[in-house]
Write a protein that holds these residues in place. Structure first.
Motif, PDB file in Angstrom:
ATOM      1  N   ASP A 296       0.815  -1.206   0.000  1.00 21.52           N
ATOM      2  CA  ASP A 296       0.000   0.000   0.000  1.00 21.52           C
ATOM      3  C   ASP A 296       0.849   1.257   0.000  1.00 21.52           C
ATOM      4  OD1 ASP A 296      -2.411  -1.402   0.109  1.00 21.52           O
ATOM      5  OD2 ASP A 296      -2.219  -1.663   2.275  1.00 21.52           O
ATOM      6  N   VAL A 297       2.001   1.189   0.679  1.00 16.28           N
ATOM      7  CA  VAL A 297       2.832   2.378   0.834  1.00 16.28           C
ATOM      8  C   VAL A 297       4.290   2.012   0.616  1.00 16.28           C
ATOM      9  CG1 VAL A 297       3.406   4.304   2.354  1.00 16.28           C
ATOM     10  CG2 VAL A 297       1.247   3.121   2.655  1.00 16.28           C
ATOM     11  N   ALA A 298       5.035   2.862  -0.087  1.00 14.40           N
ATOM     12  CA  ALA A 298       6.475   2.662  -0.221  1.00 14.40           C
ATOM     13  C   ALA A 298       7.162   4.011  -0.282  1.00 14.40           C
ATOM     14  CB  ALA A 298       6.792   1.848  -1.477  1.00 14.40           C
ATOM     15  N   ILE A 558       4.966   6.618  -2.521  1.00 13.45           N
ATOM     16  CA  ILE A 558       3.764   6.236  -3.235  1.00 13.45           C
ATOM     17  C   ILE A 558       2.781   5.584  -2.282  1.00 13.45           C
ATOM     18  CG2 ILE A 558       5.335   5.810  -5.169  1.00 13.45           C
ATOM     19  CD1 ILE A 558       4.027   3.231  -5.591  1.00 13.45           C
ATOM     20  N   ILE A 559       1.535   6.000  -2.405  1.00 10.90           N
ATOM     21  CA  ILE A 559       0.493   5.576  -1.469  1.00 10.90           C
ATOM     22  C   ILE A 559      -0.713   5.090  -2.273  1.00 10.90           C
ATOM     23  CG2 ILE A 559      -1.045   6.309   0.404  1.00 10.90           C
ATOM     24  CD1 ILE A 559       1.029   8.464   1.092  1.00 10.90           C
ATOM     25  N   SER A 560      -1.249   3.960  -1.853  1.00  4.72           N
ATOM     26  CA  SER A 560      -2.374   3.352  -2.564  1.00  4.72           C
ATOM     27  C   SER A 560      -3.594   4.273  -2.588  1.00  4.72           C
ATOM     28  CB  SER A 560      -2.742   2.041  -1.878  1.00  4.72           C
ATOM     29  OG  SER A 560      -3.996   1.615  -2.318  1.00  4.72           O
ATOM     30  N   LYS A 561      -4.350   4.224  -3.678  1.00  2.00           N
ATOM     31  CA  LYS A 561      -5.559   5.043  -3.790  1.00  2.00           C
ATOM     32  C   LYS A 561      -6.667   4.576  -2.843  1.00  2.00           C
ATOM     33  CE  LYS A 561      -4.715   6.978  -8.310  1.00  2.00           C
ATOM     34  NZ  LYS A 561      -4.942   6.945  -9.750  1.00  2.00           N
ATOM     35  N   LYS A 562      -6.416   3.424  -2.172  1.00  2.00           N
ATOM     36  CA  LYS A 562      -7.355   2.979  -1.137  1.00  2.00           C
ATOM     37  C   LYS A 562      -7.457   4.019  -0.027  1.00  2.00           C
ATOM     38  CE  LYS A 562      -5.641  -0.953   0.322  1.00  2.00           C
ATOM     39  NZ  LYS A 562      -5.186  -2.314   0.631  1.00  2.00           N
ATOM     40  N   PHE A 563      -6.376   4.814   0.132  1.00  2.00           N
ATOM     41  CA  PHE A 563      -6.348   5.815   1.192  1.00  2.00           C
ATOM     42  C   PHE A 563      -6.311   7.198   0.561  1.00  2.00           C
ATOM     43  CE2 PHE A 563      -3.971   2.043   2.528  1.00  2.00           C
ATOM     44  CZ  PHE A 563      -4.810   1.600   3.538  1.00  2.00           C
TER      45      PHE A 563
END
Lengths: 581, 466
Positions: A296-298, A558-563
């Motif tokens: 989800d996050v990197a 980079i952060i998932s569009k889920k959040f």
């Protein structure tokens, strides 16, 4: 008869493999999966020496006060308010400065007992136990003289300090508190007073004390660094699983006391139910996990990989890519004690030779120009100063004014210094592995040729370069400096007192006016007044140009569009997971 | 035969010791002063480090923590001019200074006196009252500089003229005289006379060796966990993958070489040969990333998304044996292919060539003339003679498979020994590192011995008695 070279065993193997081929994963919104570059060394804040550990234990251990990653302001975490500073009157500590903290009445450990001043004192005793390897914290907190608990309220205490320093309260507040009942079940440290342990002479006599040694051995044991039953702090999450080299799992504590207070104290917000840290050292491997959707996050993504990310539709459809600046800056160090570089006109001329828009181009746009030693996001960053422009004419004029002329017509300027004819030749030392350092040096060499300066490039192993820079045996070197989210204290890097004997002022900068302002900053508690001093200081540095300030790098996160609401921060590693929902 | 094995095993011990010693020396002499790195990692920006005395205190603490207060080896090679107590100086800048002064003057006594004067002065300055606080601080700082750098100090000269304390002023003059003496001096002849200093067993190499073979103290410097536990955790993945790769390589190359020799000249064999040549020229890490890209994501269609992007898979609580094997194999298959295909090509080519050489021999011709089929000729007669170079190669590829798996561990995100070794080098966790070196040394030595045994067993002409 011809036989095939392969046996049926292989078909069997393949059959075994296929049933486990991937099916689409279910989207779990209350779980956040994060890439971690390496295993933490220990989830023990006092003993850990690796940044990856901080990225994990910051959700398990909470300090008294902390910097809000969004605003960079100091905010209470485990305490009701920011500490109150006062001067001790009477007694043995007469005249010393003290800071009063009060722990939140609701704050409780996992076993239901209150978090009290005693736990803070226990934590300090663990730090100052000479047998515990917490040297950095001991050095950091060496200004503590004693801690006095309020007689009426076991959650209220005053820390008496030996010096009047504007960063004392955030440093004191940054101590991550340990529960005494868990880390010292036999109450071994109760025998000792904190005043004795912080005292260098008295603690030296205690070095061989069996109780201190016994505590240190148990505190250092691997179980207090990685066993879910023995690692716990005041924060909302608890370790439930750690598979070395694979993953760490933190789960939210049930009915955590802070949940009720999050409205009033935003630092106590904790949305996700589960944080999964996947250990993925290699960036190429990370790309696979991102495409696959299993992260989800990197953070900590290199500029070259950033380009790959942007061009990958599979990634951009699932993730938002941010580029926050990080708390760092690049600069070209110049030895201010060097015969050639001690002339401010030469230094300014070199600053004008930096084609920095080109250099930021080298970083693929991942940089922000700066004019001084503070981060542009700081409220006291002097925005009136403009970056030194790339200007060949001004550079040559300045060199002419400084008396550097090309008398022998060989393309390199020269001048007589102390009776010796000297060529305008400057050596740039840089780390052989530093891509940016190399590009910057080459750019300067190229522009130097046109201006009549001969830049000699000397690339070596970085630790050797740093050794020479620390010893003052260098002329120029492209370097990077880490910054702190706390207000800056320029003393170590810019005061003349640290310009000798391996001090932090490696470029040997010395200006009595700057010295006075630096000293004033350290005792000025009024923020508005202090900010004025910071601005004045930046102006002086800008005029002296002791180094060429280059840029603050940006580091993709980079952060998932889920959040959808998740925002990056400038504090490492670029995100704060407890706000994700 | 058993005498032969025992002899070879015994020879392995000194071999391993030499390997350890070489690695130790290399690591010890790798650039970058460990203490300086440690100091800047841990104490950078800490305010109390502005105080020179605090700095020295924490410096010495760090030296002790890193175990660098002890000499490196059982003896030290030095020269006659060197200060006798040099090994006991833990503050390394002072040590460098002492070495420099000893080397330029060749006068041990003067060097000893120089440091003695500084220490005496520092003690006296500490006793000064706070009325001259600024001067006191400056003087302390300059004296510490004198410990690290002998060059004549103008600042000390200035202070010596203005300071009220007569005792300190006269000692300062004394110190300045000594500095001038060192600046004047030329190197002496005693520099050229070597001297060996015996350090006894209290040295870093001895400590490393004893810790290596002691159970309790053999713990990681980074996380205090037993080294064998850390190695076991990562070794199981490395062993599993390498074992699979080894078995696959031997099995496929053996079968393929025979098949190729029997079908030599046919178009299909020629195609396989060319294919092998192409495969051999492609670097394994590149093939690995291609396989990952095609078969572990939906980049080229979700139809091809067969494998996980890396790792070793999560084993659930209730998974049975077959499920565990299935999950692991699913994760291992791509890395195993990447490790083994270059080895398969290499082994096949060699075995095929030696079969070809051997089948030209007269006994092979005789066998064919007797009416034996090509299959029986190769299997029963040619292979027994052609297999020897193959066995030698097998012994050699075991270590190289291990080396090759390091890069695959990184690429496929497998927490194996290669990654552990890399991390322990970066973090200078030498207990872990030397154990890994020892294990890979043992694997190499055992592989060599195994080759010899296989050789002797297959070829009775080889005499193991001598």
């Amino acid at each position: 008869m011809k036989k095939t070279p392969f046996n049926p065993i292989f078909l069997l193997l393949l059959l075994l493999v296929f049933p486990f081929c991937k099916s689409e994963k279910k989207v779990q919104v209350d779980v956040v999966t994060v890439r971690l570059e390496s295993d933490p060394d220990r989830l023990n804040p006092m003993l850990s020496s690796v940044g990856f550990a901080t990225d994990v234990f910051r959700y398990m251990f909470y300090p008294l006060v902390d910097i809000d990653p969004a605003t960079l302001e100091l905010k209470p975490v485990l305490v009701t308010n920011l500490p109150v500073k006062s001067t001790v009157k009477g007694g043995e500590n007469d005249g010393l400065t003290s800071y009063e903290f009060e722990i939140l009445p609701e704050a409780k450990w996992d076993n239901g007992s209150d978090i009290t001043a005693n736990d803070f004192i226990f934590t300090l005793k663990a730090v100052f136990n000479p047998a515990v390897g917490a040297e950095r914290w001991r050095a950091l907190l060496s200004f503590i003289k004693d801690v006095k608990i309020d007689e009426k309220n076991s959650k209220k205490f005053k820390v008496v300090t030996t010096e009047d320093y504007f960063l004392s309260d955030p440093i004191l507040g940054s101590v991550n508190i340990y529960p005494e009942y868990l880390y010292d079940p036999n109450k071994l440290l109760r025998t000792f007073s904190i005043a004795d342990l912080v005292n260098r002479e008295k603690s030296a006599q205690l070095t061989d004390d069996p109780k201190l040694k016994q505590f240190a051995e148990s505190f250092t044991d691997a179980k207090y660094s990685r066993d879910p039953k023995f690692v716990s702090g005041a924060g909302p999450y608890i370790l439930t699983e750690w598979q070395t080299g694979q993953q760490l799992v933190l789960e939210k504590k049930q009915n955590w006391w802070g949940d009720k207070l999050a409205g009033k104290y935003p630092m106590l917000t904790a949305y996700p139910q589960k944080l999964v840290f996947r250990i993925i050292p290699d960036e190429t491997a990370m790309m696979g996990f991102l495409r696959d959707g299993s992260l989800d996050v990197a953070g900590s993504i290199s500029p070259s990989q950033y380009n790959n990310l942007n061009g990958d539709a599979q990634i951009t459809s699932k993730y938002n890519i941010f580029t926050p600046t990080v708390l760092q800056y690049y600069y070209f160090a110049m030895n201010n004690k060097d015969a050639i570089l001690s002339d401010v006109k030469v230094r300014k001329a070199i600053a004008h030779l930096m084609d920095l828009d080109g250099a930021i181009g080298l970083l693929d746009g991942l940089g922000e120009r700066i004019t001084g030693p503070f981060h542009p996001s700081k409220p006291y960053y002097n925005h009136n100063l403009k970056p030194v422009p790339f200007d060949m004419n001004t550079a040559t004029t300045l060199l002419d004014e400084a008396g550097w002329k090309d008398t022998d017509k060989d393309g390199i300027r020269d001048k007589v210094i102390n009776g010796k004819p000297t060529k305008l030749s400057v050596t740039i030392s840089f780390g052989a592995n530093s891509d940016i350092g190399k590009k910057l040096s080459l750019m300067l060499q190229e522009n130097g040729k046109k201006a009549g300066i001969d830049f000699v490039l000397d690339s070596r192993e970085m630790s050797q370069v740093m050794g020479d820079v620390k010893a003052g045996k260098f002329q120029m070197s492209p370097l990077k400096n880490r910054l702190d989210p706390l207000p800056d204290d320029p003393f170590n890097s810019w005061h003349s007192a640290t310009a000798t004997g391996g001090g932090g002022n490696r470029v040997g900068y010395s200006n009595p006016e700057a010295d006075k302002i630096i000293e004033k900053i350290r005792t000025e508690y009024n923020v508005a007044e202090r900010n004025k001093l910071y601005e004045k200081f930046q102006e002086i540095l800008y005029n002296d140009q002791p180094v060429v300030f280059l840029f603050a790098p940006k580091e993709p996160v980079i952060i998932s569009k889920k959040f959808p609401d998740a925002k990056p921060t400038i504090i490492k590693p670029g995100f704060t997971l407890n706000y994700f929902h | 035969m058993s005498a032969f094995i025992i002899k070879r095993l015994l020879w392995g011990i000194p071999t391993l010791l030499v390997i350890l010693l070489l690695c130790f020396l290399l690591l010890d002499h790798s650039p970058g002063k460990t203490v300086d790195t440690y100091m800047s990692n841990n104490f950078e920006g800490v305010k109390s480090m502005e105080n020179v005395e605090e700095y020295e205190y924490y410096y010495i603490q760090s030296v002790k923590k890193l175990g660098l207060d002890k000499p490196a080896f059982y003896f030290t090679l030095t020269n006659r001019a060197m200060l006798d107590t040099i090994g006991r100086i833990t503050f390394l800048p002072k040590k460098t200074q002492a070495e420099k002064l000893s080397a330029t003057s060749g006068n041990k006594k003067a060097v000893g006196e120089y440091f003695h004067t500084i220490d005496y002065l520092l003690n006296q300055v500490r006793r000064l009252t706070d009325t001259v606080f600024v001067q006191k601080n400056e003087l302390t700082r300059e004296l510490y500089n004198a410990k690290k750098d002998a060059d004549y100090s103008e600042k000390l000269e200035q202070i010596s003229q203005t300071i009220d304390d007569k005792n300190i002023a006269s000692q300062l003059k004394n110190l300045l005289e000594q500095q001038k003496y060192f600046a004047r001096n030329k190197p002496s002849a005693s520099l050229l006379i070597p001297a060996i200093k015996w350090n006894g067993t209290d040295n870093r190499f001895h400590l490393m060796l004893t810790r290596l073979f002691s159970g309790e103290k053999n713990i990681s410097l980074i996380d205090s966990r037993p080294v064998w536990l850390k190695i076991r955790e990562s070794l199981r993945f490395t062993l599993a993958i390498n074992l699979l790769a080894f078995i696959l390589s031997v099995f496929v190359s053996y079968k393929l070489a025979i098949w190729l020799s029997m079908n030599a000249g046919r178009r299909v064999a020629r195609s396989v040969n060319s294919l092998m040549f192409v495969l051999y020229t492609m670097p394994a890490f590149w093939v690995g990333s291609m396989l990952l890209m095609f078969f572990s994501s939906s980049t080229y269609g979700s139809m091809l998304n067969w494998f996980p992007p890396g790792g070793v898979g999560d084993i659930g609580q209730g998974d049975n044996f077959f499920e565990i094997v299935g999950i692991r194999l699913h994760h291992y298959l791509l890395p195993v292919i990447c490790i083994s295909y270059p080895v398969i090509v290499f082994l096949t080519t060699h075995l095929k060539d030696s079969i070809k050489d051997a089948s030209g021999n007269q006994w092979a011709v005789t066998a064919r003339a007797k009416g034996l089929s090509e299959v029986s000729t190769i299997k029963r007669h040619v292979l027994r003679n052609a297999i020897f170079p193959y066995i030698t190669l097998l012994g050699n590829i075991i270590p190289s498979i291990f080396a090759g798996s390091v890069i695959m561990e990184v690429l496929f995100n497998i927490p194996g020994m290669g990654r552990l070794a890399y991390q322990s080098i970066i973090s200078r966790d030498w207990p872990v590192l030397f154990n890994i070196i020892l294990i890979s040394g043992i694997i190499t030595v055992l592989a060599q011995i195994l080759t010899d045994i296989l050789y002797a067993w297959l070829d009775p002409r080889i005499n193991t008695g001598k």
